[in-house]
Motif scaffolding. Structure first.
Motif, short mmCIF file in Angstrom:
data_model
loop_
_atom_site.label_atom_id
_atom_site.label_comp_id
_atom_site.label_asym_id
_atom_site.label_seq_id
_atom_site.Cartn_x
_atom_site.Cartn_y
_atom_site.Cartn_z
N MET A 104 -2.96 -20.63 -59.99
CA MET A 104 -1.95 -19.58 -60.20
C MET A 104 -2.33 -18.77 -61.44
N ASN A 105 -2.35 -17.46 -61.29
CA ASN A 105 -2.65 -16.56 -62.40
C ASN A 105 -1.34 -16.21 -63.11
N SER A 106 -1.20 -16.65 -64.37
CA SER A 106 0.03 -16.37 -65.10
C SER A 106 -0.31 -15.96 -66.52
N LYS A 107 0.65 -15.35 -67.19
CA LYS A 107 0.47 -14.99 -68.59
C LYS A 107 1.79 -15.08 -69.32
N GLU A 108 1.69 -15.34 -70.62
CA GLU A 108 2.88 -15.47 -71.43
C GLU A 108 3.39 -14.09 -71.82
N ILE A 109 4.68 -13.89 -71.66
CA ILE A 109 5.28 -12.57 -71.89
C ILE A 109 6.39 -12.68 -72.93
N LEU A 110 6.31 -11.83 -73.94
CA LEU A 110 7.39 -11.68 -74.91
C LEU A 110 8.37 -10.63 -74.39
N ILE A 111 9.66 -10.96 -74.40
CA ILE A 111 10.69 -10.06 -73.90
C ILE A 111 11.66 -9.76 -75.04
N PHE A 112 11.88 -8.47 -75.30
CA PHE A 112 12.83 -8.08 -76.33
C PHE A 112 13.45 -6.73 -75.97
N ASP A 113 14.62 -6.47 -76.54
CA ASP A 113 15.33 -5.21 -76.30
C ASP A 113 15.23 -4.32 -77.53
N ILE A 114 15.12 -3.01 -77.30
CA ILE A 114 15.17 -2.03 -78.38
C ILE A 114 16.31 -1.06 -78.08
N SER A 115 17.04 -0.69 -79.11
CA SER A 115 18.19 0.19 -78.89
C SER A 115 18.43 1.06 -80.12
N SER A 116 19.16 2.15 -79.91
CA SER A 116 19.53 3.05 -80.99
C SER A 116 20.60 4.00 -80.48
N GLU A 117 21.32 4.64 -81.41
CA GLU A 117 22.31 5.62 -80.99
C GLU A 117 21.63 6.82 -80.34
N TYR A 118 20.47 7.19 -80.88
CA TYR A 118 19.71 8.31 -80.31
C TYR A 118 18.24 7.95 -80.23
N GLY A 119 17.51 8.67 -79.38
CA GLY A 119 16.07 8.54 -79.29
C GLY A 119 15.47 9.84 -78.80
N HIS A 120 14.20 10.03 -79.09
CA HIS A 120 13.51 11.25 -78.63
C HIS A 120 12.03 10.94 -78.50
N PHE A 121 11.52 11.09 -77.28
CA PHE A 121 10.09 10.89 -76.99
C PHE A 121 9.58 12.18 -76.38
N ARG A 122 9.05 13.01 -77.23
CA ARG A 122 8.78 14.40 -76.88
C ARG A 122 7.77 14.55 -75.75
N LYS A 123 8.13 15.39 -74.78
CA LYS A 123 7.21 15.71 -73.71
C LYS A 123 6.09 16.59 -74.26
N TYR A 124 4.88 16.30 -73.85
CA TYR A 124 3.72 16.97 -74.43
C TYR A 124 3.66 18.46 -74.09
N ASN A 125 4.34 18.87 -73.01
CA ASN A 125 4.22 20.27 -72.55
C ASN A 125 5.45 21.11 -72.93
N THR A 126 6.21 20.68 -73.95
CA THR A 126 7.33 21.49 -74.44
C THR A 126 7.03 21.94 -75.86
N THR A 127 7.54 23.13 -76.22
CA THR A 127 7.22 23.69 -77.54
C THR A 127 8.48 24.04 -78.32
#
Length: 253
Positions: free
Chosen positions: A1-24
């Motif tokens: 069986m092919n398996s791997k160890e995985i770390l699981i965690f949550d990230i949160s915030s009141e706001y976030g912004h991950f800018r689209k590369y094609n917006t100015t």
């Protein structure tokens, strides 16, 4: 069986912004963090050395982009809180008047599209580096972050909650059935015709997102990534996937 160890965690915030590369002028945001953003996020937690100049790193330092490359690590992203966006005017320096003299430059208002009340679940695996994996796990458990991680912009400080460390099971979908995937789906990994079983009561979104960068911050790979905005599973004919007990089926970006 092919398996791997995985770390699981949550990230949160009141706001976030991950800018689209094609917006100015009016920056738009992706609905989820890009893989490259998560790599930077993890590097901040570990306190990895940053550039001293463009593309120049301290002697012996491994750039974040290389340390968390697709070859060395696995990253999957699940939406926990439904995606909500709102436009907010933000005060920025008016560099059209002056780039160096802040008094002369003054301020200008730019409308940003922001993510509101965000929460994502991150599934992370690291290849051939158990010590770094363990350090990252312990830092997240203890909330002992070397640098303060944030969601896209420095003012959006992130809260990180440890969830679990689990073994994942690699499964081949030899019968080409539709599989419920809990995480964002990289469509470049699907070769079948009509690969998605759409639920017309769901809300889907697909965006061309950066997947990998080199040490000079040049994007080496873009991919079309599909999500369901309310965090519902996506039914896809994937060739293979990973199953994690109690957490469902995931697909790495």
């Amino acid at each position: 069986m092919n398996s791997k160890e995985i770390l699981i965690f949550d990230i949160s915030s009141e706001y976030g912004h991950f800018r689209k590369y094609n917006t100015t002028t009016s920056p738009l945001t992706y609905s989820i963090p890009t893989r490259t953003a998560i790599a930077g996020f993890l590097g901040a937690i570990l306190g990895m050395e940053r550039e001293v100049a463009d593309g120049v790193y301290p002697d012996g330092a491994t750039p974040v982009q290389e340390f968390f490359s697709k070859e060395n690590s696995d990253i999957a992203i699940q939406i926990i809180n439904p995606v909500k966006k709102e436009n907010v005017a933000m005060n920025l320096i008016n560099t059209k008047k002056s780039f160096y003299n802040l008094t002369k430059a003054g301020r200008t208002q730019i409308e940003f599209e922001l993510l509101k009340n965000v929460r994502y679940r991150i599934y992370f695996g690291l290849k051939n580096n158990e010590s770094a994996f363990n350090e990252l796990t312990e830092r997240i458990k203890a909330r002992n972050h070397h640098f303060s991680p944030y969601l896209g912009l420095a003012q959006f400080t992130a809260t990180i909650d440890f969830v679990d460390v689990k073994q994942s099971e690699f499964i081949e979908n030899s019968k080409k059935r539709f599989i419920e995937i809990s995480t964002a789906v990289n469509l470049s990994k699907i070769k079948e015709e009509q690969p998605i079983d759409f639920d017309y009561s769901a809300m889907y979104s697909a965006n061309n997102m950066p997947i990998e960068m080199n040490r000079n911050r040049e994007v080496q790979e873009y991919s079309e990534v599909l999500i369901e905005k309310n965090g519902l599973p996506v039914k896809a004919k994937v060739e293979n996937y990973y199953r994690i007990e109690d957490y469902g089926n995931i697909l790495f970006l």
